[in-house]
Design a protein around this motif. Structure first.
Motif, PDB file in Angstrom:
ATOM      1  N   LEU A 101      -5.755  10.835 -10.302  1.00 35.74           N
ATOM      2  CA  LEU A 101      -5.069  11.818  -9.472  1.00 35.74           C
ATOM      3  C   LEU A 101      -5.676  13.212  -9.605  1.00 35.74           C
ATOM      4  CD1 LEU A 101      -1.364  10.702 -10.092  1.00 35.74           C
ATOM      5  CD2 LEU A 101      -2.805  10.199  -8.105  1.00 35.74           C
ATOM      6  N   GLN A 102      -6.684  13.350 -10.479  1.00 37.16           N
ATOM      7  CA  GLN A 102      -7.333  14.649 -10.628  1.00 37.16           C
ATOM      8  C   GLN A 102      -8.254  14.922  -9.442  1.00 37.16           C
ATOM      9  OE1 GLN A 102      -6.317  16.587 -13.275  1.00 37.16           O
ATOM     10  NE2 GLN A 102      -4.972  14.792 -13.562  1.00 37.16           N
ATOM     11  N   ALA A 103      -8.303  16.173  -9.021  1.00 40.68           N
ATOM     12  CA  ALA A 103      -9.148  16.558  -7.886  1.00 40.68           C
ATOM     13  C   ALA A 103     -10.600  16.180  -8.155  1.00 40.68           C
ATOM     14  CB  ALA A 103      -9.031  18.059  -7.641  1.00 40.68           C
ATOM     15  N   GLY A 104     -11.206  15.477  -7.216  1.00 41.41           N
ATOM     16  CA  GLY A 104     -12.599  15.092  -7.338  1.00 41.41           C
ATOM     17  C   GLY A 104     -12.840  13.762  -8.003  1.00 41.41           C
ATOM     18  N   TYR A 105     -11.798  13.194  -8.630  1.00 46.16           N
ATOM     19  CA  TYR A 105     -11.986  11.939  -9.384  1.00 46.16           C
ATOM     20  C   TYR A 105     -12.276  10.759  -8.470  1.00 46.16           C
ATOM     21  CZ  TYR A 105     -11.099   8.319 -12.917  1.00 46.16           C
ATOM     22  OH  TYR A 105     -11.226   7.259 -13.771  1.00 46.16           O
ATOM     23  N   MET A 106     -11.509  10.643  -7.381  1.00 46.83           N
ATOM     24  CA  MET A 106     -11.614   9.479  -6.505  1.00 46.83           C
ATOM     25  C   MET A 106     -12.655   9.628  -5.407  1.00 46.83           C
ATOM     26  SD  MET A 106      -9.378   7.186  -7.514  1.00 46.83           S
ATOM     27  CE  MET A 106      -9.052   6.163  -6.085  1.00 46.83           C
ATOM     28  N   GLY A 107     -13.188  10.812  -5.261  1.00 44.80           N
ATOM     29  CA  GLY A 107     -14.142  11.029  -4.178  1.00 44.80           C
ATOM     30  C   GLY A 107     -13.407  11.349  -2.900  1.00 44.80           C
ATOM     31  N   LYS A 108     -12.882  10.331  -2.229  1.00 40.74           N
ATOM     32  CA  LYS A 108     -12.094  10.518  -1.020  1.00 40.74           C
ATOM     33  C   LYS A 108     -10.642  10.674  -1.436  1.00 40.74           C
ATOM     34  CE  LYS A 108     -11.561   8.577   3.626  1.00 40.74           C
ATOM     35  NZ  LYS A 108     -11.846   7.423   4.501  1.00 40.74           N
ATOM     36  N   GLU A 109     -10.102  11.901  -1.334  1.00 42.81           N
ATOM     37  CA  GLU A 109      -8.829  12.222  -1.970  1.00 42.81           C
ATOM     38  C   GLU A 109      -7.668  11.360  -1.501  1.00 42.81           C
ATOM     39  OE1 GLU A 109      -8.575  14.142  -4.578  1.00 42.81           O
ATOM     40  OE2 GLU A 109     -10.714  14.429  -4.399  1.00 42.81           O
ATOM     41  N   GLU A 110      -7.665  10.973  -0.215  1.00 40.52           N
ATOM     42  CA  GLU A 110      -6.526  10.194   0.270  1.00 40.52           C
ATOM     43  C   GLU A 110      -6.482   8.805  -0.364  1.00 40.52           C
ATOM     44  OE1 GLU A 110      -9.548  10.173   3.760  1.00 40.52           O
ATOM     45  OE2 GLU A 110      -8.859  11.525   2.169  1.00 40.52           O
ATOM     46  N   SER A 111      -7.588   8.369  -0.985  1.00 38.86           N
ATOM     47  CA  SER A 111      -7.593   7.061  -1.637  1.00 38.86           C
ATOM     48  C   SER A 111      -6.559   6.991  -2.746  1.00 38.86           C
ATOM     49  CB  SER A 111      -8.986   6.771  -2.215  1.00 38.86           C
ATOM     50  OG  SER A 111      -9.933   6.663  -1.186  1.00 38.86           O
ATOM     51  N   GLY A 112      -6.251   8.129  -3.342  1.00 37.03           N
ATOM     52  CA  GLY A 112      -5.281   8.134  -4.426  1.00 37.03           C
ATOM     53  C   GLY A 112      -3.843   8.189  -3.970  1.00 37.03           C
ATOM     54  N   GLU A 113      -3.627   8.432  -2.668  1.00 37.77           N
ATOM     55  CA  GLU A 113      -2.266   8.607  -2.187  1.00 37.77           C
ATOM     56  C   GLU A 113      -1.755   7.420  -1.391  1.00 37.77           C
ATOM     57  OE1 GLU A 113      -0.113  10.999  -2.922  1.00 37.77           O
ATOM     58  OE2 GLU A 113      -1.648  11.755  -4.278  1.00 37.77           O
ATOM     59  N   ASP A 114      -2.587   6.887  -0.482  1.00 38.17           N
ATOM     60  CA  ASP A 114      -2.135   5.832   0.427  1.00 38.17           C
ATOM     61  C   ASP A 114      -2.259   4.471  -0.242  1.00 38.17           C
ATOM     62  OD1 ASP A 114      -1.188   4.687   2.719  1.00 38.17           O
ATOM     63  OD2 ASP A 114      -3.129   4.665   3.744  1.00 38.17           O
ATOM     64  N   GLU A 115      -1.532   4.308  -1.355  1.00 37.59           N
ATOM     65  CA  GLU A 115      -1.647   3.080  -2.133  1.00 37.59           C
ATOM     66  C   GLU A 115      -0.272   2.638  -2.619  1.00 37.59           C
ATOM     67  OE1 GLU A 115      -6.191   3.378  -3.783  1.00 37.59           O
ATOM     68  OE2 GLU A 115      -4.586   3.884  -5.164  1.00 37.59           O
ATOM     69  N   SER A 116      -0.243   1.455  -3.235  1.00 37.89           N
ATOM     70  CA  SER A 116       1.022   0.919  -3.718  1.00 37.89           C
ATOM     71  C   SER A 116       1.731   1.909  -4.633  1.00 37.89           C
ATOM     72  CB  SER A 116       0.771  -0.391  -4.466  1.00 37.89           C
ATOM     73  OG  SER A 116       0.329  -1.393  -3.584  1.00 37.89           O
ATOM     74  N   TYR A 117       3.049   1.981  -4.503  1.00 37.28           N
ATOM     75  CA  TYR A 117       3.961   2.789  -5.318  1.00 37.28           C
ATOM     76  C   TYR A 117       3.998   4.265  -4.936  1.00 37.28           C
ATOM     77  CZ  TYR A 117       3.567  -1.356  -8.264  1.00 37.28           C
ATOM     78  OH  TYR A 117       3.529  -2.639  -8.719  1.00 37.28           O
ATOM     79  N   SER A 118       2.987   4.759  -4.192  1.00 40.08           N
ATOM     80  CA  SER A 118       2.972   6.185  -3.912  1.00 40.08           C
ATOM     81  C   SER A 118       4.214   6.630  -3.160  1.00 40.08           C
ATOM     82  CB  SER A 118       1.722   6.551  -3.110  1.00 40.08           C
ATOM     83  OG  SER A 118       0.567   6.412  -3.908  1.00 40.08           O
ATOM     84  N   ASN A 119       4.737   5.779  -2.278  1.00 38.48           N
ATOM     85  CA  ASN A 119       5.953   6.109  -1.526  1.00 38.48           C
ATOM     86  C   ASN A 119       7.036   5.065  -1.766  1.00 38.48           C
ATOM     87  OD1 ASN A 119       4.866   8.461   0.015  1.00 38.48           O
ATOM     88  ND2 ASN A 119       3.442   6.892   0.760  1.00 38.48           N
ATOM     89  N   ASN A 120       7.022   4.473  -2.958  1.00 39.36           N
ATOM     90  CA  ASN A 120       7.952   3.399  -3.314  1.00 39.36           C
ATOM     91  C   ASN A 120       7.824   2.202  -2.384  1.00 39.36           C
ATOM     92  OD1 ASN A 120       9.508   4.386  -5.675  1.00 39.36           O
ATOM     93  ND2 ASN A 120       9.994   6.040  -4.273  1.00 39.36           N
ATOM     94  N   LEU A 121       6.603   1.986  -1.889  1.00 39.15           N
ATOM     95  CA  LEU A 121       6.287   0.808  -1.095  1.00 39.15           C
ATOM     96  C   LEU A 121       4.977   0.221  -1.595  1.00 39.15           C
ATOM     97  CD1 LEU A 121       6.971   2.077   2.547  1.00 39.15           C
ATOM     98  CD2 LEU A 121       8.422   0.555   1.205  1.00 39.15           C
ATOM     99  N   LEU A 122       4.855  -1.101  -1.516  1.00 44.97           N
ATOM    100  CA  LEU A 122       3.570  -1.720  -1.806  1.00 44.97           C
ATOM    101  C   LEU A 122       2.620  -1.478  -0.634  1.00 44.97           C
ATOM    102  CD1 LEU A 122       4.603  -5.151  -3.372  1.00 44.97           C
ATOM    103  CD2 LEU A 122       4.136  -2.974  -4.518  1.00 44.97           C
ATOM    104  N   GLU A 123       1.333  -1.441  -0.936  1.00 41.14           N
ATOM    105  CA  GLU A 123       0.352  -1.179   0.108  1.00 41.14           C
ATOM    106  C   GLU A 123       0.225  -2.384   1.035  1.00 41.14           C
ATOM    107  OE1 GLU A 123      -4.086   0.871   0.349  1.00 41.14           O
ATOM    108  OE2 GLU A 123      -3.467  -0.189  -1.463  1.00 41.14           O
ATOM    109  N   TYR A 124      -0.151  -2.115   2.278  1.00 45.52           N
ATOM    110  CA  TYR A 124      -0.391  -3.172   3.255  1.00 45.52           C
ATOM    111  C   TYR A 124      -1.637  -3.973   2.854  1.00 45.52           C
ATOM    112  CZ  TYR A 124      -3.404   0.697   4.689  1.00 45.52           C
ATOM    113  OH  TYR A 124      -4.302   1.727   4.693  1.00 45.52           O
TER     114      TYR A 124
END
Length: 438
Positions: free
Chosen positions: A155-178
Protein backbone atom coordinates in the motif's frame (compact mmCIF):
# COMPACT_ATOMS: atom_id res chain seq x y z
CA UNK A 1 8.01 2.41 5.74
CA UNK A 2 10.53 0.80 8.06
CA UNK A 3 9.89 -2.52 9.79
CA UNK A 4 11.62 -3.56 13.03
CA UNK A 5 11.39 -7.34 13.21
CA UNK A 6 11.93 -8.80 16.68
CA UNK A 7 12.48 -12.50 16.05
CA UNK A 8 14.51 -15.45 17.31
CA UNK A 9 14.96 -16.52 13.69
CA UNK A 10 15.93 -13.52 11.51
CA UNK A 11 17.24 -15.89 8.85
CA UNK A 12 13.64 -17.05 8.28
CA UNK A 13 12.98 -13.79 6.38
CA UNK A 14 16.05 -13.95 4.12
CA UNK A 15 14.30 -15.32 1.05
CA UNK A 16 10.82 -13.70 1.13
CA UNK A 17 12.09 -10.19 1.87
CA UNK A 18 14.78 -10.37 -0.80
CA UNK A 19 12.46 -11.46 -3.59
CA UNK A 20 10.20 -9.81 -6.18
CA UNK A 21 8.41 -6.54 -5.35
CA UNK A 22 9.66 -6.20 -1.78
CA UNK A 23 13.29 -6.52 -2.90
CA UNK A 24 12.73 -3.84 -5.58
CA UNK A 25 10.95 -1.54 -3.12
CA UNK A 26 13.71 -2.02 -0.58
CA UNK A 27 16.33 -1.08 -3.16
CA UNK A 28 14.26 1.97 -4.11
CA UNK A 29 14.01 3.08 -0.49
CA UNK A 30 10.25 2.63 -0.29
CA UNK A 31 10.54 0.02 2.47
CA UNK A 32 13.33 -1.15 4.77
CA UNK A 33 13.84 -3.75 7.49
CA UNK A 34 16.07 -4.39 10.45
CA UNK A 35 16.23 -7.45 12.67
CA UNK A 36 16.48 -7.60 16.43
CA UNK A 37 17.09 -10.93 18.15
CA UNK A 38 15.91 -11.16 21.78
CA UNK A 39 18.79 -13.59 22.46
CA UNK A 40 21.13 -10.61 22.20
CA UNK A 41 19.47 -9.09 25.28
CA UNK A 42 19.46 -12.05 27.65
CA UNK A 43 21.04 -11.80 31.07
CA UNK A 44 22.24 -15.40 31.26
CA UNK A 45 25.31 -17.01 29.71
CA UNK A 46 23.29 -19.57 27.75
CA UNK A 47 21.29 -16.88 25.87
CA UNK A 48 18.10 -18.47 27.16
CA UNK A 49 14.89 -16.57 26.30
CA UNK A 50 12.26 -18.99 27.61
CA UNK A 51 11.33 -20.81 30.80
CA UNK A 52 8.72 -23.25 32.08
CA UNK A 53 5.25 -21.87 32.89
CA UNK A 54 4.05 -21.21 36.42
CA UNK A 55 1.30 -23.65 37.32
CA UNK A 56 2.85 -26.38 35.19
CA UNK A 57 1.85 -27.61 31.77
CA UNK A 58 3.56 -28.41 28.49
CA UNK A 59 5.89 -26.14 26.56
CA UNK A 60 7.93 -23.08 27.40
CA UNK A 61 7.04 -19.39 27.72
CA UNK A 62 9.04 -16.44 26.38
CA UNK A 63 10.44 -14.36 29.22
CA UNK A 64 9.57 -10.69 29.51
CA UNK A 65 13.03 -9.17 29.99
CA UNK A 66 14.66 -10.08 26.65
CA UNK A 67 11.58 -8.95 24.68
CA UNK A 68 11.27 -5.71 26.64
CA UNK A 69 14.93 -4.83 26.20
CA UNK A 70 14.82 -5.72 22.49
CA UNK A 71 12.01 -3.18 22.00
CA UNK A 72 13.78 -0.54 24.11
CA UNK A 73 16.92 -0.94 22.01
CA UNK A 74 15.08 0.63 19.05
CA UNK A 75 14.63 3.99 20.76
CA UNK A 76 18.09 3.75 22.33
CA UNK A 77 19.42 3.61 18.77
CA UNK A 78 17.61 6.86 18.01
CA UNK A 79 14.83 5.26 15.98
CA UNK A 80 11.04 5.24 16.33
CA UNK A 81 9.15 2.03 17.13
CA UNK A 82 5.87 3.11 15.59
CA UNK A 83 3.03 0.79 16.56
CA UNK A 84 4.29 -2.23 18.49
CA UNK A 85 2.54 -5.37 17.31
CA UNK A 86 2.65 -8.89 18.66
CA UNK A 87 1.48 -11.59 16.28
CA UNK A 88 -0.67 -13.88 18.41
CA UNK A 89 -3.84 -16.02 18.15
CA UNK A 90 -5.39 -13.77 20.81
CA UNK A 91 -5.21 -10.73 18.52
CA UNK A 92 -7.78 -8.96 16.39
CA UNK A 93 -8.04 -10.47 12.90
CA UNK A 94 -5.88 -8.80 10.26
CA UNK A 95 -8.17 -7.12 7.74
CA UNK A 96 -7.65 -4.82 4.79
CA UNK A 97 -8.95 -1.96 6.93
CA UNK A 98 -6.25 -2.61 9.54
CA UNK A 99 -3.64 -2.94 6.78
CA UNK A 100 -4.62 0.52 5.47
CA UNK A 101 -4.44 1.92 8.99
CA UNK A 102 -0.97 0.49 9.67
CA UNK A 103 0.29 1.47 6.23
CA UNK A 104 -0.02 5.15 7.21
CA UNK A 105 2.78 4.80 9.77
CA UNK A 106 6.45 5.39 9.06
CA UNK A 107 7.59 2.58 11.37
CA UNK A 108 6.17 -0.71 12.60
CA UNK A 109 7.65 -3.00 15.25
CA UNK A 110 6.58 -6.62 14.79
CA UNK A 111 7.29 -9.08 17.60
CA UNK A 112 7.27 -12.75 16.58
CA UNK A 113 6.36 -15.25 19.26
CA UNK A 114 7.46 -18.87 19.63
CA UNK A 115 6.81 -21.80 21.95
CA UNK A 116 3.70 -21.29 24.14
CA UNK A 117 3.76 -17.51 23.71
CA UNK A 118 4.68 -14.56 25.88
CA UNK A 119 4.76 -13.90 29.60
CA UNK A 120 1.54 -11.91 29.94
CA UNK A 121 3.31 -9.06 31.72
CA UNK A 122 4.82 -7.86 28.45
CA UNK A 123 1.38 -6.47 27.61
CA UNK A 124 1.36 -4.45 30.84
CA UNK A 125 4.80 -2.96 30.16
CA UNK A 126 4.45 -1.97 26.49
CA UNK A 127 1.64 -0.38 24.42
CA UNK A 128 1.17 -3.51 22.35
CA UNK A 129 -1.46 -4.17 19.71
CA UNK A 130 -2.30 -7.85 19.26
CA UNK A 131 -2.96 -9.05 15.72
CA UNK A 132 -3.87 -12.50 14.43
CA UNK A 133 -3.74 -13.73 10.82
CA UNK A 134 -6.20 -16.57 11.34
CA UNK A 135 -7.44 -19.31 13.62
CA UNK A 136 -4.85 -21.92 12.61
CA UNK A 137 -1.96 -22.56 15.00
CA UNK A 138 1.48 -21.73 13.57
CA UNK A 139 4.94 -22.64 14.89
CA UNK A 140 5.75 -18.99 15.37
CA UNK A 141 4.90 -15.41 14.53
CA UNK A 142 7.23 -15.11 11.55
CA UNK A 143 4.62 -16.27 9.02
CA UNK A 144 2.09 -13.86 10.54
CA UNK A 145 4.60 -10.99 10.55
CA UNK A 146 5.31 -11.60 6.88
CA UNK A 147 1.56 -11.35 6.18
CA UNK A 148 1.45 -7.95 7.93
CA UNK A 149 4.49 -6.79 5.97
CA UNK A 150 3.02 -7.90 2.65
CA UNK A 151 -0.36 -6.30 3.41
CA UNK A 152 1.08 -2.93 4.44
CA UNK A 153 4.11 -2.64 2.13
CA UNK A 154 2.03 -3.06 -1.03
CA UNK A 155 0.00 0.00 0.00
CA UNK A 156 3.05 2.27 0.02
CA UNK A 157 3.26 4.81 -2.80
CA UNK A 158 5.31 3.42 -5.66
CA UNK A 159 5.36 -0.16 -4.37
CA UNK A 160 2.85 -1.66 -6.80
CA UNK A 161 3.78 0.38 -9.83
CA UNK A 162 0.21 0.90 -11.03
CA UNK A 163 -1.41 2.40 -7.93
CA UNK A 164 -4.95 1.21 -8.58
CA UNK A 165 -3.67 -2.38 -8.44
CA UNK A 166 -3.60 -2.06 -4.67
CA UNK A 167 -7.17 -0.83 -4.38
CA UNK A 168 -9.40 -2.72 -6.83
CA UNK A 169 -8.87 -6.07 -5.14
CA UNK A 170 -10.48 -8.48 -2.71
CA UNK A 171 -11.42 -7.03 0.71
CA UNK A 172 -10.75 -3.41 -0.29
CA UNK A 173 -14.49 -2.66 -0.24
CA UNK A 174 -15.58 -5.68 1.82
CA UNK A 175 -16.15 -7.59 -1.42
CA UNK A 176 -14.16 -10.33 -3.09
CA UNK A 177 -12.66 -9.40 -6.43
CA UNK A 178 -14.36 -10.43 -9.67
CA UNK A 179 -12.84 -13.34 -11.68
CA UNK A 180 -10.06 -12.64 -14.18
CA UNK A 181 -9.42 -14.13 -17.63
CA UNK A 182 -6.65 -13.93 -20.24
CA UNK A 183 -5.85 -15.50 -23.59
CA UNK A 184 -6.89 -17.81 -25.17
CA UNK A 185 -10.58 -16.94 -25.18
CA UNK A 186 -11.47 -20.65 -25.41
CA UNK A 187 -9.49 -23.16 -23.38
CA UNK A 188 -10.62 -26.80 -23.40
CA UNK A 189 -14.17 -25.66 -24.15
CA UNK A 190 -14.22 -23.07 -21.35
CA UNK A 191 -14.88 -19.62 -22.81
CA UNK A 192 -14.19 -16.14 -21.52
CA UNK A 193 -17.51 -14.38 -20.71
CA UNK A 194 -18.72 -12.48 -23.76
CA UNK A 195 -19.26 -9.31 -21.68
CA UNK A 196 -15.48 -9.00 -21.29
CA UNK A 197 -14.77 -9.27 -25.01
CA UNK A 198 -17.08 -6.72 -26.61
CA UNK A 199 -15.22 -3.57 -25.50
CA UNK A 200 -18.36 -2.07 -23.91
CA UNK A 201 -17.00 -0.58 -20.68
CA UNK A 202 -20.46 -0.14 -19.15
CA UNK A 203 -21.25 -3.83 -19.66
CA UNK A 204 -17.80 -4.83 -18.38
CA UNK A 205 -18.25 -2.78 -15.20
CA UNK A 206 -21.74 -4.22 -14.64
CA UNK A 207 -20.45 -7.77 -15.15
CA UNK A 208 -17.54 -7.19 -12.77
CA UNK A 209 -19.77 -5.73 -10.07
CA UNK A 210 -22.25 -8.61 -10.28
CA UNK A 211 -19.46 -11.18 -10.38
CA UNK A 212 -17.84 -9.60 -7.33
CA UNK A 213 -21.13 -9.75 -5.44
CA UNK A 214 -21.71 -13.35 -6.54
CA UNK A 215 -18.20 -14.44 -5.49
CA UNK A 216 -18.60 -12.77 -2.10
CA UNK A 217 -22.04 -14.30 -1.49
CA UNK A 218 -20.76 -17.75 -2.39
CA UNK A 219 -17.40 -17.77 -0.62
CA UNK A 220 -17.44 -15.03 2.08
CA UNK A 221 -21.03 -13.90 2.75
CA UNK A 222 -19.92 -12.50 6.12
CA UNK A 223 -18.13 -9.67 4.29
CA UNK A 224 -21.41 -8.36 2.88
CA UNK A 225 -22.48 -7.24 6.36
CA UNK A 226 -19.93 -4.42 6.13
CA UNK A 227 -20.11 -3.73 2.38
CA UNK A 228 -21.79 -0.59 1.07
CA UNK A 229 -24.49 -1.96 -1.22
CA UNK A 230 -26.86 -0.15 -3.53
CA UNK A 231 -30.51 -1.14 -3.92
CA UNK A 232 -29.55 -2.65 -7.28
CA UNK A 233 -26.87 -4.74 -5.54
CA UNK A 234 -29.38 -6.01 -3.00
CA UNK A 235 -31.90 -6.92 -5.71
CA UNK A 236 -29.23 -8.87 -7.57
CA UNK A 237 -28.12 -10.72 -4.42
CA UNK A 238 -31.71 -11.63 -3.66
CA UNK A 239 -32.12 -13.04 -7.17
CA UNK A 240 -29.11 -15.36 -6.91
CA UNK A 241 -29.49 -16.42 -3.27
CA UNK A 242 -31.73 -19.44 -3.67
CA UNK A 243 -30.79 -21.40 -0.57
CA UNK A 244 -33.04 -21.04 2.45
CA UNK A 245 -32.42 -23.12 5.54
CA UNK A 246 -35.75 -21.86 6.90
CA UNK A 247 -37.54 -24.57 4.95
CA UNK A 248 -35.91 -27.12 7.28
CA UNK A 249 -36.98 -25.29 10.44
CA UNK A 250 -40.31 -25.25 12.28
CA UNK A 251 -41.37 -23.32 15.40
CA UNK A 252 -43.36 -24.66 18.35
CA UNK A 253 -45.00 -22.11 20.66
CA UNK A 254 -45.67 -24.09 23.83
CA UNK A 255 -48.47 -23.08 26.22
CA UNK A 256 -48.24 -26.28 28.24
CA UNK A 257 -46.15 -27.50 30.01
CA UNK A 258 -44.46 -24.22 30.95
CA UNK A 259 -43.19 -22.59 34.15
CA UNK A 260 -45.34 -20.02 35.96
CA UNK A 261 -44.24 -17.19 38.27
CA UNK A 262 -44.10 -19.40 41.34
CA UNK A 263 -41.91 -21.91 39.45
CA UNK A 264 -44.75 -24.42 39.23
CA UNK A 265 -45.72 -26.18 36.04
CA UNK A 266 -48.90 -25.03 34.34
CA UNK A 267 -50.38 -23.49 31.22
CA UNK A 268 -50.42 -19.96 29.79
CA UNK A 269 -52.98 -18.07 27.76
CA UNK A 270 -52.93 -17.98 23.98
CA UNK A 271 -52.62 -14.36 22.87
CA UNK A 272 -53.62 -12.85 19.57
CA UNK A 273 -50.45 -10.72 19.56
CA UNK A 274 -48.09 -13.72 19.88
CA UNK A 275 -49.85 -15.66 17.13
CA UNK A 276 -49.84 -12.77 14.67
CA UNK A 277 -46.30 -11.59 15.36
CA UNK A 278 -44.61 -15.00 15.47
CA UNK A 279 -46.45 -16.07 12.32
CA UNK A 280 -45.19 -12.95 10.53
CA UNK A 281 -41.66 -13.49 11.87
CA UNK A 282 -41.80 -17.11 10.69
CA UNK A 283 -42.98 -16.04 7.25
CA UNK A 284 -40.22 -13.43 6.99
CA UNK A 285 -37.54 -16.06 7.64
CA UNK A 286 -39.13 -18.75 5.47
CA UNK A 287 -40.04 -21.06 8.36
CA UNK A 288 -42.13 -24.03 7.25
CA UNK A 289 -44.68 -24.12 10.08
CA UNK A 290 -45.66 -22.65 13.42
CA UNK A 291 -47.02 -25.25 15.83
CA UNK A 292 -49.27 -23.90 18.62
CA UNK A 293 -48.98 -26.45 21.44
CA UNK A 294 -51.83 -26.56 23.93
CA UNK A 295 -54.10 -29.39 25.14
CA UNK A 296 -56.78 -26.93 26.32
CA UNK A 297 -59.89 -27.08 24.16
CA UNK A 298 -60.94 -23.44 24.64
CA UNK A 299 -57.51 -22.27 23.51
CA UNK A 300 -57.61 -24.47 20.42
CA UNK A 301 -61.07 -23.11 19.55
CA UNK A 302 -59.73 -19.55 19.89
CA UNK A 303 -56.83 -20.29 17.53
CA UNK A 304 -59.13 -22.00 15.03
CA UNK A 305 -61.53 -19.04 15.10
CA UNK A 306 -58.66 -16.69 14.36
CA UNK A 307 -57.48 -18.87 11.45
CA UNK A 308 -61.00 -19.12 10.05
CA UNK A 309 -61.18 -15.34 9.83
CA UNK A 310 -57.65 -14.51 8.59
CA UNK A 311 -56.90 -17.55 6.42
CA UNK A 312 -60.30 -18.63 5.13
CA UNK A 313 -62.63 -15.68 5.77
CA UNK A 314 -62.93 -11.94 5.23
CA UNK A 315 -59.48 -11.27 6.74
CA UNK A 316 -57.80 -13.11 3.86
CA UNK A 317 -59.40 -10.66 1.41
CA UNK A 318 -58.63 -7.48 3.33
CA UNK A 319 -55.07 -8.40 4.40
CA UNK A 320 -53.54 -11.11 2.17
CA UNK A 321 -50.07 -10.58 3.64
CA UNK A 322 -51.30 -11.51 7.11
CA UNK A 323 -53.22 -14.43 5.66
CA UNK A 324 -50.01 -15.70 4.04
CA UNK A 325 -48.23 -15.62 7.40
CA UNK A 326 -51.02 -17.21 9.44
CA UNK A 327 -51.31 -20.13 6.99
CA UNK A 328 -48.21 -21.51 8.68
CA UNK A 329 -50.06 -22.11 11.95
CA UNK A 330 -50.94 -25.68 13.00
CA UNK A 331 -52.53 -26.89 16.23
CA UNK A 332 -51.00 -29.60 18.43
CA UNK A 333 -52.05 -31.03 21.79
CA UNK A 334 -48.44 -31.82 22.73
CA UNK A 335 -44.86 -31.73 21.51
CA UNK A 336 -45.36 -35.32 20.39
CA UNK A 337 -48.24 -34.28 18.14
CA UNK A 338 -46.23 -31.27 16.89
CA UNK A 339 -43.48 -33.70 15.85
CA UNK A 340 -46.06 -35.83 14.05
CA UNK A 341 -47.42 -32.75 12.25
CA UNK A 342 -43.93 -31.81 11.09
CA UNK A 343 -43.08 -35.34 10.00
CA UNK A 344 -46.21 -35.26 7.83
CA UNK A 345 -45.18 -31.88 6.35
CA UNK A 346 -41.48 -32.55 5.76
CA UNK A 347 -41.25 -36.34 5.54
CA UNK A 348 -38.63 -36.31 8.32
CA UNK A 349 -38.99 -36.55 12.09
CA UNK A 350 -37.62 -33.31 13.51
CA UNK A 351 -34.87 -32.81 16.06
CA UNK A 352 -36.18 -30.76 18.99
CA UNK A 353 -34.18 -27.64 19.82
CA UNK A 354 -35.07 -26.28 23.25
CA UNK A 355 -34.76 -22.68 24.39
CA UNK A 356 -34.14 -21.48 27.91
CA UNK A 357 -32.49 -18.57 29.69
CA UNK A 358 -31.43 -20.93 32.49
CA UNK A 359 -29.25 -24.03 32.54
CA UNK A 360 -30.90 -27.44 32.97
CA UNK A 361 -30.12 -28.82 36.41
CA UNK A 362 -30.56 -32.17 38.12
CA UNK A 363 -31.92 -32.73 41.65
CA UNK A 364 -28.52 -31.88 43.14
CA UNK A 365 -28.33 -28.57 41.26
CA UNK A 366 -25.69 -29.72 38.79
CA UNK A 367 -25.86 -28.63 35.17
CA UNK A 368 -27.20 -31.58 33.18
CA UNK A 369 -25.90 -30.66 29.70
CA UNK A 370 -24.22 -27.77 28.00
CA UNK A 371 -26.05 -25.56 25.52
CA UNK A 372 -25.22 -26.07 21.85
CA UNK A 373 -23.80 -23.00 20.02
CA UNK A 374 -25.96 -21.38 17.34
CA UNK A 375 -23.46 -22.26 14.61
CA UNK A 376 -23.79 -25.97 15.37
CA UNK A 377 -27.58 -25.76 15.24
CA UNK A 378 -27.29 -23.89 11.94
CA UNK A 379 -25.11 -26.71 10.60
CA UNK A 380 -27.70 -29.28 11.75
CA UNK A 381 -30.38 -27.46 9.75
CA UNK A 382 -28.55 -28.18 6.50
CA UNK A 383 -29.35 -31.89 6.59
CA UNK A 384 -32.06 -32.23 9.24
CA UNK A 385 -35.54 -30.98 10.05
CA UNK A 386 -35.51 -28.88 13.23
CA UNK A 387 -38.26 -27.84 15.61
CA UNK A 388 -37.34 -24.76 17.66
CA UNK A 389 -39.32 -25.07 20.90
CA UNK A 390 -40.30 -21.77 22.54
CA UNK A 391 -41.87 -21.55 25.97
CA UNK A 392 -44.40 -18.92 26.97
CA UNK A 393 -44.76 -17.33 30.44
CA UNK A 394 -41.51 -18.12 32.35
CA UNK A 395 -40.21 -20.66 29.86
CA UNK A 396 -40.39 -24.37 29.14
CA UNK A 397 -41.03 -26.74 32.02
CA UNK A 398 -38.24 -29.23 32.83
CA UNK A 399 -40.23 -32.12 31.32
CA UNK A 400 -40.48 -30.22 28.02
CA UNK A 401 -36.75 -29.43 27.99
CA UNK A 402 -35.98 -33.08 28.74
CA UNK A 403 -37.62 -34.05 25.44
CA UNK A 404 -35.35 -31.73 23.47
CA UNK A 405 -32.35 -33.13 21.62
CA UNK A 406 -30.37 -29.88 21.94
CA UNK A 407 -30.64 -26.67 23.96
CA UNK A 408 -29.76 -23.24 22.60
CA UNK A 409 -27.73 -20.84 24.79
CA UNK A 410 -29.46 -17.90 26.48
CA UNK A 411 -29.68 -14.96 24.08
CA UNK A 412 -27.82 -12.68 26.51
CA UNK A 413 -25.69 -15.03 28.55
CA UNK A 414 -23.41 -12.16 29.62
CA UNK A 415 -26.38 -10.15 30.91
CA UNK A 416 -28.34 -10.55 34.12
CA UNK A 417 -31.84 -9.78 32.79
CA UNK A 418 -33.18 -12.51 30.55
CA UNK A 419 -36.93 -11.96 30.32
CA UNK A 420 -37.64 -11.20 26.67
CA UNK A 421 -41.18 -11.53 25.33
CA UNK A 422 -41.41 -14.78 23.38
CA UNK A 423 -42.04 -13.07 20.04
CA UNK A 424 -38.86 -10.96 20.47
CA UNK A 425 -36.88 -14.05 21.45
CA UNK A 426 -38.22 -15.85 18.38
CA UNK A 427 -37.08 -13.05 16.06
CA UNK A 428 -33.58 -12.93 17.58
CA UNK A 429 -33.14 -16.72 17.44
CA UNK A 430 -34.22 -16.90 13.80
CA UNK A 431 -32.00 -14.01 12.81
CA UNK A 432 -28.98 -15.68 14.41
CA UNK A 433 -29.77 -18.90 12.59
CA UNK A 434 -31.08 -17.50 9.30
CA UNK A 435 -29.82 -13.98 8.78
CA UNK A 436 -29.79 -12.98 5.11
CA UNK A 437 -26.13 -13.88 4.64
CA UNK A 438 -26.02 -17.11 6.67
Amino acid sequence: MHYHLITLFPEWFTSPLNTALFAKANKAGIVSVDYINPRDFTENKHKKVDDSPYGGGPGMVLMTQPILDAVKSIEKAGKQTGSIIILTPTGEPLTQKIAHELAQEENLTLICGRYEGFDERIYDLLPIRRISVGEAILNGGEVAALAVIEATARLQAGYMGKEESGEDESYSNNLLEYPHYTRPDNFMGLKVPKELQNGNHSEINTWRRKSSLQMTLKHRPDLLNNAQLSEQDRVFLNEIKNTNLGKNIHIALVHYPILLKNNTVGSSSVTNLDLHDIARISCTYGISSLQIVSPIQDQKLLVQELLDHWVHGEGAKTNPDRSQALKRIHLADSLKQAKENITAISGKEPLLIGTSAKAERDKKGREKRLATPFQEIKNLAKNNTLLIVLGTSHGLAPEALAKCDYILPPLRYLGTYNHLPVRAACAIILDRLLGDLD
